[in-house]
Design a protein around this motif. Sequence first.
Motif, PDB file in Angstrom:
ATOM      1  N   TYR A 310     -49.987 -84.282   8.976  1.00  0.00           N
ATOM      2  CA  TYR A 310     -48.782 -84.612   9.735  1.00  0.00           C
ATOM      3  C   TYR A 310     -48.072 -85.872   9.218  1.00  0.00           C
ATOM      4  CZ  TYR A 310     -50.220 -81.069  13.063  1.00  0.00           C
ATOM      5  OH  TYR A 310     -50.569 -79.878  13.647  1.00  0.00           O
ATOM      6  N   GLU A 311     -48.537 -86.414   8.118  1.00  0.00           N
ATOM      7  CA  GLU A 311     -47.877 -87.594   7.570  1.00  0.00           C
ATOM      8  C   GLU A 311     -46.495 -87.233   7.036  1.00  0.00           C
ATOM      9  OE1 GLU A 311     -50.443 -89.260   4.661  1.00  0.00           O
ATOM     10  OE2 GLU A 311     -51.442 -90.609   6.083  1.00  0.00           O
ATOM     11  N   ASP A 312     -45.567 -88.155   7.206  1.00  0.00           N
ATOM     12  CA  ASP A 312     -44.205 -87.966   6.705  1.00  0.00           C
ATOM     13  C   ASP A 312     -44.185 -88.292   5.219  1.00  0.00           C
ATOM     14  OD1 ASP A 312     -41.558 -87.716   6.245  1.00  0.00           O
ATOM     15  OD2 ASP A 312     -40.917 -89.315   7.616  1.00  0.00           O
TER      16      ASP A 312
END
Length: 314
Positions: A310-312
Amino acid sequence: MKLARLLGITMLLLGRRRVGAQELAERFEVSVRTIYRDLEALYAAGVPVVSYPGLDGGYEILHTFRIDRQYLSMEELRSMLIALKGVQAAWSEQQLGRLLDKVGALLSRTEGGAEREKDAGQVVLDLNPWRGGKREKRMLEELGQALEQCRAIHMAYMNWEGKESEREIEPIGLVLRDMVWYLYGFCRLRQDYRTFRLNRIQRLEPLEERFERHAMTIEELDRRWESDGEQQLELRLLFHPSVRTRVRDEYPPQAIRQREDGWLEVACTRHKGYWLYSRLLSYGPRVKILDPPEVAQEMRRMAQDMVELYEDRS
């Protein structure tokens, strides 16, 4: 066979007011003429079978007639009726329907039994899975026949990783555990005994080939797998008070100790594998693994993988 049919006819007539000869013939898969002979034999044996002519005619047993319940109490009969109805809901086999008729007839013809039979409908034992009930019923019937006839089966099976394989299995038994049906059998591909979840069987084909019945039993396989120390883990878990209801649903009372701060400490034994971690991860930050360290380490690694997912990255 005739004796079993005579008993079945007697129990059916005891449980219902009136039944036609044609219906009896269809139910017991014999000719109407055979049913007439059976009814005559029952009458000769002292069972008061009465015939009624006309459109609403048929056969019934005098209401005053009783059969000795012998070793079964009304409560035992009621419990048996509840259990059989639950099994029939999941496994639509004709013989179960006949057995239900017999037990229901015994219960209804005892003193106060009619009310007890009505009470049995107030307790429902539903063994159907939440999804795919009809499909699993068909598979259960096919597998039941394969077990009875010692026939091998061919199936396409998908494991927990989503990988599909073609298997030939010599069935040993069917087990309902935690509302999930499992097939126990000897896998010719792996040359060992295995269990298979029915809802993961993608395709099932009974084979004409017969095999010699295995001496291995379901109970022996369960004991073997439970005693396999390499597949078992002794866990100590710590749960947040907000999930105490779920914890008490999933773990036995003797495994749970509530601490002074409200947290719940659980000691239990579980099998290694993906399902252990998926179950623990479903609690999110509301569970902490105290022991063993390797499980805590694997949980940490999986949690980090989720964070990276879920890291940008823009």
